[in-house]
Enzyme design. Structure first.
Site, PDB file in Angstrom:
ATOM      1  N   HIS A  56      13.618   8.014 -23.997  1.00  0.00           N
ATOM      2  CA  HIS A  56      13.877   7.371 -25.284  1.00  0.00           C
ATOM      3  C   HIS A  56      13.069   6.066 -25.345  1.00  0.00           C
ATOM      4  CE1 HIS A  56      16.267   4.187 -27.380  1.00  0.00           C
ATOM      5  NE2 HIS A  56      16.471   5.120 -28.291  1.00  0.00           N
ATOM      6  N   GLU A  92      19.936   8.038 -24.114  1.00  0.00           N
ATOM      7  CA  GLU A  92      19.582   6.685 -24.539  1.00  0.00           C
ATOM      8  C   GLU A  92      20.746   5.716 -24.369  1.00  0.00           C
ATOM      9  OE1 GLU A  92      18.992   8.103 -28.733  1.00  0.00           O
ATOM     10  OE2 GLU A  92      19.858   6.165 -29.210  1.00  0.00           O
ATOM     11  N   GLU A 129      19.314  16.412 -30.212  1.00  0.00           N
ATOM     12  CA  GLU A 129      19.643  15.156 -29.531  1.00  0.00           C
ATOM     13  C   GLU A 129      20.995  14.579 -29.961  1.00  0.00           C
ATOM     14  OE1 GLU A 129      16.346  12.466 -29.356  1.00  0.00           O
ATOM     15  OE2 GLU A 129      17.607  10.681 -29.555  1.00  0.00           O
TER      16      GLU A 129
HETATM   17 MG   LIG Z   1      18.455   9.076 -30.451  1.00  0.00          MG
END
Ligand SMILES: [Mg+2]
Length: 395
Positions: free
Chosen positions: A293, A243, A217
């Site tokens: 997220h 996110e 990520e």
């Molecule tokens: Mg993150």
């Protein structure tokens, strides 16, 4: 049914001694989130939440509350377009889209309540649960990480996410330590917190592949789509990000640039359930997966979970396990994890009820003034909390 007014309640809590967890930004002192409540003329209340600069969210919700008075809250998509148009000049991304999305989540709650159906069923799902993962494993000793990881398994999780981005020796050793602790059969995700450059990300990617990491990520800042695309074509681990992205248009760019394998749209950040649903459709058409997220509160987790429960190509939802009362105490019925799945309610709407005494206890004293401190993703006041220095590489 008509909208009477929309309320935003900013919440704040301090970790004990103002020392929570440590990650790339430094030591997190406190956390914030924003409740968004749509009140109707009949006394029904739709519940949503938004995670951004709390004072900015408060101001946008106040403006939209006046504009939306008298509208039918069940006209969710039409209201979304109106809100987007009214805020376009200062909106489209960031705190404005986050605030708009908080209202959207509350409207979905009201739509479900008025139709007597849970949101996951309105979205096409047929089962009140979805896969979930424990999100924690911040910077720690390797022994500490191993102990914590086993604890997540004991609490019913089957997959978990850890934070990297400390230095190369730590990052590679920590992944191996957690993998060893949880064994080969459980999924492990790694968040690099935007701390890498491409060559470093490729080196670390080799270690992650060797440890069978489930996703990799945010190795880079969200603006650096070229590095995302280059990394994705050279490592054997699925790349995840989103996110820090907002709106279907933002996610379209992420998808079209072939930057990611897994799209992490968050209803409490990117524009609500309506927008995550659009992003889910785009991801599906591009052959990608969705894994929202969630790093703020139980309402956000439940909202994101509705979309995951309704989409077969959605992988899992994130559940903050850092000891966050917005996650653990805000709902009358706490979140339940069984066999790696978050259990959703069969009640109409989001199927949740707020614990009002907890809301009052955590209410930010001045709704437009955030006290100085490091809030995990945001900093207010002077930046003196031992932020991590430059990343130390092996070569
Ligand atoms: Mg993150």
């Amino acid at each position: 049914m008509k909208i009477d007014h929309i309320e935003c309640i900013n919440l704040l809590f301090d970790y004990p001694s103002r020392r929570g967890f440590q990650s790339s930004g430094g030591i997190t002192n406190s956390r914030v989130t924003s409740l968004v409540l749509v009140h109707t003329d009949g006394g029904e209340v739709g519940i949503g939440s938004a995670y951004s600069h709390p004072a900015l969210v408060q101001l946008v919700v106040r403006q939209l509350s006046t504009l939306l008075r008298g509208h039918d809250p069940r006209e969710v998509e039409a209201i979304w377009e109106k809100m987007y148009g009214w805020t376009r000049w200062f909106g489209r991304k960031g705190a404005t889209m986050t605030a708009l999305g908080g209202i959207d989540v509350a409207l979905w709650d009201l739509r479900g309540k008025s139709l007597g159906k849970p949101v996951w069923a309105l979205l096409g799902g047929d089962e009140p649960s979805c896969p979930a993962y424990a999100s924690s494993l911040l910077w720690n000793t390797f022994d500490g990480l191993a102990t914590e990881a086993v604890g997540h398994l004991e609490r019913g999780f089957r997959r978990m996410k850890m934070r990297l981005g400390r230095d190369e020796e730590y990052d590679t050793g920590a992944v191996a330590a957690v993998r060893k602790a949880i064994g080969p059969q459980h999924d492990l995700m790694c968040d690099a917190s935007m701390r890498y450059h491409l060559a470093l990300a490729q080196r670390i990617g080799q270690t992650l592949a060797d440890n069978r990491v489930f996703w990799y990520e945010e190795p880079f800042a969200p603006e650096d789509l070229d590095s995302f695309a280059a990394l994705r074509s050279t490592v054997r681990v699925p790349i995840a990000a989103g996110e820090n992205e907002f709106g279907a248009q933002g996610f379209r760019e992420l998808i079209e640039r072939r930057a990611v394998d897994i799209v992490q749209a968050d209803a409490s950040r990117c524009g609500g359930i309506t927008e995550v649903r659009r992003v889910a459709d785009m991801a599906w058409k591009a052959g990608l997966k969705l894994a929202p997220h969630s790093w703020s509160d139980a309402i956000a987790i439940v909202a994101n979970a509705q979309v995951v429960a309704a989409n077969p190509h959605a992988l899992t939802v994130e559940v903050d396990q850092t000891g966050n009362p917005f996650v653990e105490e805000l709902l009358v019925e706490p979140l339940r994890i069984q066999e790696g799945r978050l259990q959703l309610s069969r009640r109409p709407g989001l199927g949740i009820e707020l614990n009002q005494s907890v809301v009052e206890r955590l209410r930010m004293p001045n709704q437009l003034e955030v006290p100085d401190g490091w809030y995990s993703d945001m900093v207010f006041g002077q930046q003196d909390n031992q932020a991590a220095g430059p990343y130390r590489e092996r070569i």
